[in-house]
Motif scaffolding. Sequence first.
Motif, PDB file in Angstrom:
ATOM      1  N   GLU A   1     -33.912  49.825  42.560  1.00 19.57           N
ATOM      2  CA  GLU A   1     -33.842  51.185  43.101  1.00 19.57           C
ATOM      3  C   GLU A   1     -33.560  52.213  42.000  1.00 19.57           C
ATOM      4  OE1 GLU A   1     -34.373  52.478  46.116  1.00 19.57           O
ATOM      5  OE2 GLU A   1     -34.809  50.603  47.154  1.00 19.57           O
ATOM      6  N   LYS A   2     -32.774  51.795  41.027  1.00 23.30           N
ATOM      7  CA  LYS A   2     -32.480  52.678  39.901  1.00 23.30           C
ATOM      8  C   LYS A   2     -33.764  52.953  39.109  1.00 23.30           C
ATOM      9  CE  LYS A   2     -29.295  52.764  35.996  1.00 23.30           C
ATOM     10  NZ  LYS A   2     -28.337  51.927  35.257  1.00 23.30           N
ATOM     11  N   THR A   3     -34.532  51.900  38.890  1.00 28.15           N
ATOM     12  CA  THR A   3     -35.819  52.039  38.207  1.00 28.15           C
ATOM     13  C   THR A   3     -36.737  52.983  38.989  1.00 28.15           C
ATOM     14  OG1 THR A   3     -35.657  49.796  37.363  1.00 28.15           O
ATOM     15  CG2 THR A   3     -37.865  50.766  37.401  1.00 28.15           C
ATOM     16  N   TYR A   4     -36.755  52.788  40.289  1.00 29.45           N
ATOM     17  CA  TYR A   4     -37.594  53.621  41.163  1.00 29.45           C
ATOM     18  C   TYR A   4     -37.220  55.106  41.054  1.00 29.45           C
ATOM     19  CZ  TYR A   4     -38.719  55.883  45.666  1.00 29.45           C
ATOM     20  OH  TYR A   4     -39.108  56.752  46.631  1.00 29.45           O
ATOM     21  N   LEU A   5     -35.932  55.414  41.113  1.00 34.33           N
ATOM     22  CA  LEU A   5     -35.498  56.812  41.052  1.00 34.33           C
ATOM     23  C   LEU A   5     -35.817  57.445  39.697  1.00 34.33           C
ATOM     24  CD1 LEU A   5     -32.075  56.775  42.971  1.00 34.33           C
ATOM     25  CD2 LEU A   5     -34.354  57.362  43.836  1.00 34.33           C
ATOM     26  N   LYS A   6     -35.638  56.648  38.662  1.00 31.44           N
ATOM     27  CA  LYS A   6     -35.940  57.137  37.316  1.00 31.44           C
ATOM     28  C   LYS A   6     -37.440  57.435  37.203  1.00 31.44           C
ATOM     29  CE  LYS A   6     -34.949  58.509  33.482  1.00 31.44           C
ATOM     30  NZ  LYS A   6     -34.257  59.785  33.507  1.00 31.44           N
ATOM     31  N   PHE A   7     -38.219  56.560  37.795  1.00 28.01           N
ATOM     32  CA  PHE A   7     -39.679  56.717  37.783  1.00 28.01           C
ATOM     33  C   PHE A   7     -40.101  58.011  38.499  1.00 28.01           C
ATOM     34  CE2 PHE A   7     -42.938  55.937  41.107  1.00 28.01           C
ATOM     35  CZ  PHE A   7     -44.094  56.031  40.346  1.00 28.01           C
ATOM     36  N   ILE A   8     -39.525  58.264  39.668  1.00 25.31           N
ATOM     37  CA  ILE A   8     -39.849  59.489  40.414  1.00 25.31           C
ATOM     38  C   ILE A   8     -39.517  60.722  39.568  1.00 25.31           C
ATOM     39  CG2 ILE A   8     -39.213  60.924  42.420  1.00 25.31           C
ATOM     40  CD1 ILE A   8     -40.849  58.503  43.149  1.00 25.31           C
TER      41      ILE A   8
ATOM     42  N   MET B   1     -54.471  49.497  44.948  1.00 26.52           N
ATOM     43  CA  MET B   1     -55.086  49.636  43.629  1.00 26.52           C
ATOM     44  C   MET B   1     -55.092  48.326  42.849  1.00 26.52           C
ATOM     45  SD  MET B   1     -56.032  52.767  43.494  1.00 26.52           S
ATOM     46  CE  MET B   1     -56.359  53.127  41.754  1.00 26.52           C
ATOM     47  N   GLY B   2     -54.417  47.314  43.393  1.00 25.40           N
ATOM     48  CA  GLY B   2     -54.360  46.034  42.702  1.00 25.40           C
ATOM     49  C   GLY B   2     -53.335  45.984  41.578  1.00 25.40           C
ATOM     50  N   TYR B   3     -52.386  46.941  41.553  1.00 27.21           N
ATOM     51  CA  TYR B   3     -51.337  46.922  40.527  1.00 27.21           C
ATOM     52  C   TYR B   3     -50.311  45.832  40.816  1.00 27.21           C
ATOM     53  CZ  TYR B   3     -52.960  51.725  39.579  1.00 27.21           C
ATOM     54  OH  TYR B   3     -53.695  52.850  39.296  1.00 27.21           O
ATOM     55  N   ILE B   4     -50.215  45.455  42.079  1.00 29.29           N
ATOM     56  CA  ILE B   4     -49.176  44.523  42.492  1.00 29.29           C
ATOM     57  C   ILE B   4     -49.659  43.733  43.694  1.00 29.29           C
ATOM     58  CG2 ILE B   4     -48.123  46.379  43.890  1.00 29.29           C
ATOM     59  CD1 ILE B   4     -45.839  43.899  42.393  1.00 29.29           C
ATOM     60  N   LYS B   5     -49.182  42.474  43.779  1.00 24.83           N
ATOM     61  CA  LYS B   5     -49.478  41.666  44.969  1.00 24.83           C
ATOM     62  C   LYS B   5     -48.256  41.643  45.857  1.00 24.83           C
ATOM     63  CE  LYS B   5     -53.089  38.307  43.871  1.00 24.83           C
ATOM     64  NZ  LYS B   5     -53.249  38.117  42.418  1.00 24.83           N
ATOM     65  N   ARG B   6     -48.501  41.734  47.143  1.00 29.45           N
ATOM     66  CA  ARG B   6     -47.424  41.628  48.110  1.00 29.45           C
ATOM     67  C   ARG B   6     -46.900  40.194  48.103  1.00 29.45           C
ATOM     68  NH1 ARG B   6     -47.494  45.310  52.420  1.00 29.45           N
ATOM     69  NH2 ARG B   6     -49.670  45.765  51.974  1.00 29.45           N
ATOM     70  N   SER B   7     -45.602  40.032  48.070  1.00 30.20           N
ATOM     71  CA  SER B   7     -45.046  38.679  48.164  1.00 30.20           C
ATOM     72  C   SER B   7     -45.372  38.108  49.541  1.00 30.20           C
ATOM     73  CB  SER B   7     -43.530  38.706  47.990  1.00 30.20           C
ATOM     74  OG  SER B   7     -43.191  39.112  46.697  1.00 30.20           O
ATOM     75  N   THR B   8     -45.579  36.806  49.596  1.00 31.27           N
ATOM     76  CA  THR B   8     -45.953  36.213  50.888  1.00 31.27           C
ATOM     77  C   THR B   8     -44.736  35.795  51.701  1.00 31.27           C
ATOM     78  OG1 THR B   8     -46.300  34.180  49.652  1.00 31.27           O
ATOM     79  CG2 THR B   8     -48.259  35.416  50.283  1.00 31.27           C
ATOM     80  N   LEU B   9     -43.555  36.040  51.139  1.00 29.29           N
ATOM     81  CA  LEU B   9     -42.324  35.655  51.841  1.00 29.29           C
ATOM     82  C   LEU B   9     -42.146  36.405  53.155  1.00 29.29           C
ATOM     83  CD1 LEU B   9     -39.685  35.369  48.983  1.00 29.29           C
ATOM     84  CD2 LEU B   9     -40.733  33.536  50.312  1.00 29.29           C
TER      85      LEU B   9
ATOM     86  N   PHE C   1     -38.097  46.409  47.293  1.00 26.36           N
ATOM     87  CA  PHE C   1     -37.690  45.270  46.462  1.00 26.36           C
ATOM     88  C   PHE C   1     -37.999  43.948  47.154  1.00 26.36           C
ATOM     89  CE2 PHE C   1     -34.597  41.942  45.537  1.00 26.36           C
ATOM     90  CZ  PHE C   1     -34.782  41.776  44.172  1.00 26.36           C
ATOM     91  N   HIS C   2     -37.750  43.908  48.469  1.00 28.10           N
ATOM     92  CA  HIS C   2     -37.933  42.659  49.204  1.00 28.10           C
ATOM     93  C   HIS C   2     -39.403  42.258  49.293  1.00 28.10           C
ATOM     94  CE1 HIS C   2     -33.685  42.708  50.047  1.00 28.10           C
ATOM     95  NE2 HIS C   2     -33.802  43.965  50.417  1.00 28.10           N
TER      96      HIS C   2
ATOM     97  N   THR D   1     -42.836  38.694  42.971  1.00 27.33           N
ATOM     98  CA  THR D   1     -43.887  39.042  42.013  1.00 27.33           C
ATOM     99  C   THR D   1     -43.446  40.021  40.924  1.00 27.33           C
ATOM    100  OG1 THR D   1     -44.578  40.687  43.650  1.00 27.33           O
ATOM    101  CG2 THR D   1     -45.850  38.655  43.558  1.00 27.33           C
ATOM    102  N   ASP D   2     -42.556  40.936  41.273  1.00 24.75           N
ATOM    103  CA  ASP D   2     -42.212  41.996  40.321  1.00 24.75           C
ATOM    104  C   ASP D   2     -40.842  42.588  40.645  1.00 24.75           C
ATOM    105  OD1 ASP D   2     -42.208  44.028  38.447  1.00 24.75           O
ATOM    106  OD2 ASP D   2     -43.828  45.182  39.371  1.00 24.75           O
ATOM    107  N   PRO D   3     -39.796  41.778  40.523  1.00 24.98           N
ATOM    108  CA  PRO D   3     -38.472  42.235  40.942  1.00 24.98           C
ATOM    109  C   PRO D   3     -37.958  43.435  40.146  1.00 24.98           C
ATOM    110  CG  PRO D   3     -38.323  40.159  39.750  1.00 24.98           C
ATOM    111  CD  PRO D   3     -39.780  40.411  40.001  1.00 24.98           C
TER     112      PRO D   3
END
Lengths: 223, 86
Positions: B50-57, A215-223, A133-134, A139-141
């Motif tokens: 994390e909930k989304t992640y577990l559901k995805f798996i 794969m380019g699905y997501i960019k790493r945050s620069t934080l 998440f961090h 970019t994609d929380p």
Amino acid sequence: MVTFQRAFAHNGRDGNCKHLALRIPHLSDDFRCRSAMTGGDDKRRAFEETALPHLDAVYRFGLRLTGNTAQAEDLTQETMLKAYRSWHQFRPGTNIRAWLLTILRNNFINEYRKAKHRAESVDISDVEMRSVFHDVAETDPEGKFFEQIVDQEVLDAIDRLPEDFKEALILSDIEGLHYQEIAEVTGVPVGTVKSRLFRARRALQKELFEYAVEMGYIKRSTL
Amino acid sequence: MTDRPREIDCGEAAEKLYEYLDQELDAATEAAVRQHLEMCAPCFQVFDFEKTYLKFIETRARAQGAPESLKRKLLDQLFREGSAAD
Ligand SMILES: [Zn+2]
């Protein structure tokens, strides 16, 4: 291995079976008819209704442990037959899925893993354990990038986890067992299950995130 | 439970994350985590991720089941077992 013949196949589906009324829709027509003809099949009926619905789970676990479909099929068959023969040992009210997966696991360890060593997997002892998440907070929380990762990629990544960790993750996240049940299936304390599960989940998450970045699905945050 | 849940901080919430999502906590601790999530947006976001992640798996890994041919083989074999015992 026993060879399988369709020796008992008969023409039930042509409507000639006298026991059609006993058929249960989700089961093989032939099978229901044949069961009815043999009589005294309470055990088989109980097994069909209680254990057979978990066939997919048994097969999936077998496939992840053996890594190939032929062995997974053999292992699944052996497991289900063993379960059937030991049906009197199943305690009603306990988790049937956990029971079946325990039988499969023991069979796997005794028959399939004999000479095989345990270490072709990635080392996850050094994996950073914070949530991905961090890395995606900017970019994609909501973790939408996960949706782009296909089944096989996820399964391959699971297969690369060290065996003990993989097991915990499969039993929990795929087959839905409770910690206590996983502890019983794998023969370790609940605390060990918890820590394995934590590491397995985070390591897998990290792996899938790296893949998604690649794969380019997501960019790493620069934080 | 009539008492208000005890207060926990972000560190403790993070520690209980998976046990919370897996519904493995005792009722009092679960209530404490839930209360924290109601007040703490950053933690809520992590839990949600994390909930989304577990559901995805689960969804991805459960897509696969036993082949139909295997089911039929097994039913055949169970029948043979049964008739052998009769
Ligand atoms: Zn917080």
